[in-house]
Write an enzyme that holds these catalytic residues in place. Structure first.
Site, PDB file in Angstrom:
ATOM      1  N   ASN A  17       1.289  -0.771   7.213  1.00 43.49           N
ATOM      2  CA  ASN A  17       2.768  -0.861   6.645  1.00 43.49           C
ATOM      3  C   ASN A  17       3.138   0.745   6.709  1.00 43.49           C
ATOM      4  O   ASN A  17       2.811   1.664   6.117  1.00 43.49           O
ATOM      5  CB  ASN A  17       2.704  -1.148   4.978  1.00 43.49           C
ATOM      6  CG  ASN A  17       3.997  -1.250   4.536  1.00 43.49           C
ATOM      7  OD1 ASN A  17       4.925  -0.675   4.953  1.00 43.49           O
ATOM      8  ND2 ASN A  17       4.112  -1.932   3.017  1.00 43.49           N
ATOM      9  N   CYS A  30      10.797   0.412   1.986  1.00 41.56           N
ATOM     10  CA  CYS A  30      10.660  -0.439   3.068  1.00 41.56           C
ATOM     11  C   CYS A  30      11.699  -0.982   3.563  1.00 41.56           C
ATOM     12  O   CYS A  30      11.580  -1.641   4.740  1.00 41.56           O
ATOM     13  CB  CYS A  30       9.318  -1.420   3.116  1.00 41.56           C
ATOM     14  SG  CYS A  30       7.718  -0.648   2.459  1.00 41.56           S
ATOM     15  N   HIS A  35       9.141  -7.124   8.204  1.00 42.58           N
ATOM     16  CA  HIS A  35       8.442  -6.035   7.771  1.00 42.58           C
ATOM     17  C   HIS A  35       6.859  -6.090   7.649  1.00 42.58           C
ATOM     18  O   HIS A  35       6.524  -7.242   7.275  1.00 42.58           O
ATOM     19  CB  HIS A  35       8.805  -5.743   6.272  1.00 42.58           C
ATOM     20  CG  HIS A  35       8.187  -4.778   5.632  1.00 42.58           C
ATOM     21  ND1 HIS A  35       8.226  -3.309   6.109  1.00 42.58           N
ATOM     22  CD2 HIS A  35       7.518  -4.481   4.435  1.00 42.58           C
ATOM     23  CE1 HIS A  35       7.431  -2.581   5.536  1.00 42.58           C
ATOM     24  NE2 HIS A  35       7.022  -3.186   4.522  1.00 42.58           N
TER      25      HIS A  35
HETATM   26  C1  LIG Z   1      -2.998  -5.653  -2.114  1.00 41.54           C
HETATM   27  C2  LIG Z   1      -3.105  -7.099  -1.728  1.00 41.54           C
HETATM   28  C3  LIG Z   1      -3.922  -6.894   0.137  1.00 41.54           C
HETATM   29  C4  LIG Z   1      -4.228  -7.565  -2.424  1.00 41.54           C
HETATM   30  O1  LIG Z   1      -4.890  -8.951  -2.098  1.00 41.54           O
HETATM   31  P1  LIG Z   1      -5.148  -9.751  -3.279  1.00 41.54           P
HETATM   32  O2  LIG Z   1      -5.808 -10.939  -2.462  1.00 41.54           O
HETATM   33  O3  LIG Z   1      -3.950 -10.024  -3.927  1.00 41.54           O
HETATM   34  O4  LIG Z   1      -6.327  -9.081  -3.690  1.00 41.54           O
HETATM   35  P2  LIG Z   1      -6.472  -8.782  -5.404  1.00 41.54           P
HETATM   36  O5  LIG Z   1      -5.457  -7.993  -5.891  1.00 41.54           O
HETATM   37  O6  LIG Z   1      -6.591 -10.155  -6.046  1.00 41.54           O
HETATM   38  O7  LIG Z   1      -7.909  -8.195  -5.607  1.00 41.54           O
HETATM   39  C5  LIG Z   1      -9.025  -9.011  -5.283  1.00 41.54           C
HETATM   40  C6  LIG Z   1     -10.199  -8.224  -5.278  1.00 41.54           C
HETATM   41  O8  LIG Z   1     -10.259  -6.984  -4.306  1.00 41.54           O
HETATM   42  C7  LIG Z   1     -10.407  -5.942  -4.575  1.00 41.54           C
HETATM   43  N1  LIG Z   1      -9.917  -5.013  -3.812  1.00 41.54           N
HETATM   44  C8  LIG Z   1      -8.754  -4.550  -3.674  1.00 41.54           C
HETATM   45  N2  LIG Z   1      -8.697  -3.679  -2.669  1.00 41.54           N
HETATM   46  C9  LIG Z   1      -9.843  -3.610  -1.951  1.00 41.54           C
HETATM   47  C10 LIG Z   1     -10.220  -3.063  -0.850  1.00 41.54           C
HETATM   48  N3  LIG Z   1      -9.515  -2.458  -0.062  1.00 41.54           N
HETATM   49  N4  LIG Z   1     -11.234  -3.431  -0.381  1.00 41.54           N
HETATM   50  C11 LIG Z   1     -12.324  -4.434  -1.174  1.00 41.54           C
HETATM   51  N5  LIG Z   1     -11.782  -4.891  -2.195  1.00 41.54           N
HETATM   52  C12 LIG Z   1     -10.650  -4.586  -2.602  1.00 41.54           C
HETATM   53  C13 LIG Z   1     -10.067  -5.919  -6.111  1.00 41.54           C
HETATM   54  O9  LIG Z   1     -10.399  -4.785  -6.755  1.00 41.54           O
HETATM   55  C14 LIG Z   1     -10.331  -7.060  -6.518  1.00 41.54           C
HETATM   56  O10 LIG Z   1     -11.482  -7.217  -7.094  1.00 41.54           O
HETATM   57  P3  LIG Z   1     -11.745  -7.900  -8.592  1.00 41.54           P
HETATM   58  O11 LIG Z   1     -11.769  -9.434  -8.346  1.00 41.54           O
HETATM   59  O12 LIG Z   1     -13.414  -7.504  -8.679  1.00 41.54           O
HETATM   60  O13 LIG Z   1     -10.876  -7.345  -9.645  1.00 41.54           O
HETATM   61  C15 LIG Z   1      -2.085  -7.948  -1.789  1.00 41.54           C
HETATM   62  O14 LIG Z   1      -1.819  -8.169  -3.039  1.00 41.54           O
HETATM   63  C16 LIG Z   1      -0.853  -7.602  -1.013  1.00 41.54           C
HETATM   64  O15 LIG Z   1      -0.838  -7.478   0.168  1.00 41.54           O
HETATM   65  N6  LIG Z   1       0.180  -7.283  -1.881  1.00 41.54           N
HETATM   66  C17 LIG Z   1       1.436  -6.796  -1.387  1.00 41.54           C
HETATM   67  C18 LIG Z   1       1.178  -5.390  -0.941  1.00 41.54           C
HETATM   68  C19 LIG Z   1       2.603  -4.871  -0.067  1.00 41.54           C
HETATM   69  O16 LIG Z   1       2.724  -5.499   0.794  1.00 41.54           O
HETATM   70  N7  LIG Z   1       3.177  -3.951  -0.530  1.00 41.54           N
HETATM   71  C20 LIG Z   1       4.175  -3.400   0.055  1.00 41.54           C
HETATM   72  C21 LIG Z   1       5.389  -3.995   0.042  1.00 41.54           C
HETATM   73  S1  LIG Z   1       6.660  -3.210   0.999  1.00 41.54           S
END
Ligand SMILES: CC(C)(COP(=O)(O)OP(=O)(O)OC[C@H]1O[C@@H](n2cnc3c(N)ncnc32)[C@H](O)[C@@H]1OP(=O)(O)O)[C@@H](O)C(=O)NCCC(=O)NCCS
Length: 345
Positions: free
Chosen positions: A302, A132, A272
């Site tokens: 993204n 990215c 980004h």
């Molecule tokens: C991926 C992301 C959105 C998850 O958000 P979060 O607040 O950290 O959520 P968590 O990982 O704590 O997940 C919380 C719960 O939601 C669930 N969950 C994950 N994806 C889900 C979805 N699409 N729909 C519903 N529930 C979902 C998980 O399984 C978890 O359930 P659990 O508590 O029963 O285990 C976040 O971590 C993120 O944006 N990370 C960076 C990603 C990114 O930008 N990557 C590229 C960088 S270039």
């Protein structure tokens, strides 16, 4: 006798012996595929909801390339649009750099395929892989060629067909990404500082946070690798989130500090477009106002190397950025990699 005006900022490049040559973006363009996949469409594929995706990421929909539409097609279309805005013809282009993690194939480079599609026969061409962060890495590399007078016109493209490496059964990742391309024509433009500075960084220690295990020399394609779903992107979301906020803040602060520019002087910050909460956290840490931040991830998700390029094009087209404005690009991606660039538009 007229005295020269006090400069508004410091140009770190001016200390180099480049005899006044600068590097500007003289045209920017973007292209996204026609097909739109909404959060409601995703509700039918995996156990998720529009409410969850919107509140955790800010994404509402993303564009998905057709089966017969590849990264080079998206990149070539964005390139042609950028060239038109710059008033540049294909035979003027000296070099094409394509930043991507989803090349049409491992080789030849997608840059060579873009070269063929736009008819830039004179141009050298290569791909760059910084995930990215690729667009800023590519801008910085392109700039070196312009400022050293090696080349006059460089085409930088960020293009991705991320839908080809997404596990559509994995709700943790499939809701986050989309396809698209952005491109910029770089030339020296007298009277403008153009790209004032670009910070680039990397942390290979955290390579395992965001990666695709299969398809390389470590794990070539096999029946086993396909059955084990190794040819899809994998991510530790929570940890990636934390690293992104920290790295983007540090990179942006370093870029601003190099130019002795205060955040209040930046007309538009183009981060980004991975997650709205990451953008808000970075903006807050930088002391930026919400209206300084350009956000379009609700429409595209993204798009990795294409992300800031598409956003830059939209910011210019919408009039958010005018010639002479100072802008800040800031990126983060797999590698880990990160970067920030200050540009006098
Ligand atoms: C991926 C992301 C959105 C998850 O958000 P979060 O607040 O950290 O959520 P968590 O990982 O704590 O997940 C919380 C719960 O939601 C669930 N969950 C994950 N994806 C889900 C979805 N699409 N729909 C519903 N529930 C979902 C998980 O399984 C978890 O359930 P659990 O508590 O029963 O285990 C976040 O971590 C993120 O944006 N990370 C960076 C990603 C990114 O930008 N990557 C590229 C960088 S270039």
């Amino acid at each position: 006798m007229s005295s020269s005006p006090t400069p508004k900022f410091k140009n770190p490049r001016a200390e180099h012996d480049f005899i006044g040559r600068t590097c500007s973006i003289t045209g920017v363009g973007s292209y996204v595929p026609v097909k739109i996949l909404t959060n409601f469409d995703l509700e039918k594929k995996v156990d998720t909801s529009d409410e969850w995706i919107t509140s955790r990421t800010g994404i509402k929909e993303r564009h998905i390339a057709a089966e017969n539409e590849f990264t080079s097609d998206l990149g070539a279309e964005a390139a042609l649009r950028a060239m038109k805005k710059a008033g540049v013809t294909a035979d003027q282009i000296d070099l094409i750099i394509v930043a991507t993690i989803t090349p049409d194939m491992p080789f030849p480079s997608t840059a060579c395929l873009v070269q063929r599609k736009i008819g830039a026969k004179r141009a050298a061409a290569f791909d760059l892989e910084a995930a990215c962060s690729g667009f800023i890495y590519a801008l910085e590399i392109a700039q070196q060629f312009i400022m050293s007078r090696t080349y006059d016109t460089v085409l930088v493209v960020g293009a991705e067909k991320l839908s080809s490496i997404i596990d559509w059964n994995d709700r943790n990742t499939c809701v986050l990404f989309g396809d698209g391309a952005g491109a910029a024509v770089l030339q020296s433009r007298p009277g403008s500082h153009g790209l004032l500075t670009a910070v680039m960084g990397a942390d290979g220690e955290n390579a395992d946070l965001l990666f695709m295990p299969g398809g390389g020399s470590r794990c070539p394609a096999s029946v086993e690798s396909v059955n084990s779903r190794l040819h899809y992107l994998r991510m530790e979301g929570k940890e990636t989130f934390k690293c992104a906020v920290q790295a983007m803040q540090t990179a942006a602060e370093e870029a601003l500090q190099r130019c002795e520019i205060d955040i209040t002087k930046i007309k538009c910050i183009i981060p980004h477009q991975a997650n709205r909460r990451i953008i808000d956290a970075v903006g807050e840490r930088l002391g930026a106002k919400t209206e300084q931040l350009f956000i379009n991830l609700d429409k595209y998700g993204n798009t990795s190397a294409a992300s800031v390029a598409i956003a830059l094009d939209e910011a210019v087209e919408s009039g958010r950025i005018q010639r002479g404005d100072l802008i800040l690009l800031v990126v983060f991606g797999a590698g880990l990699t990160w970067g920030a660039a200050v540009i006098e538009w």
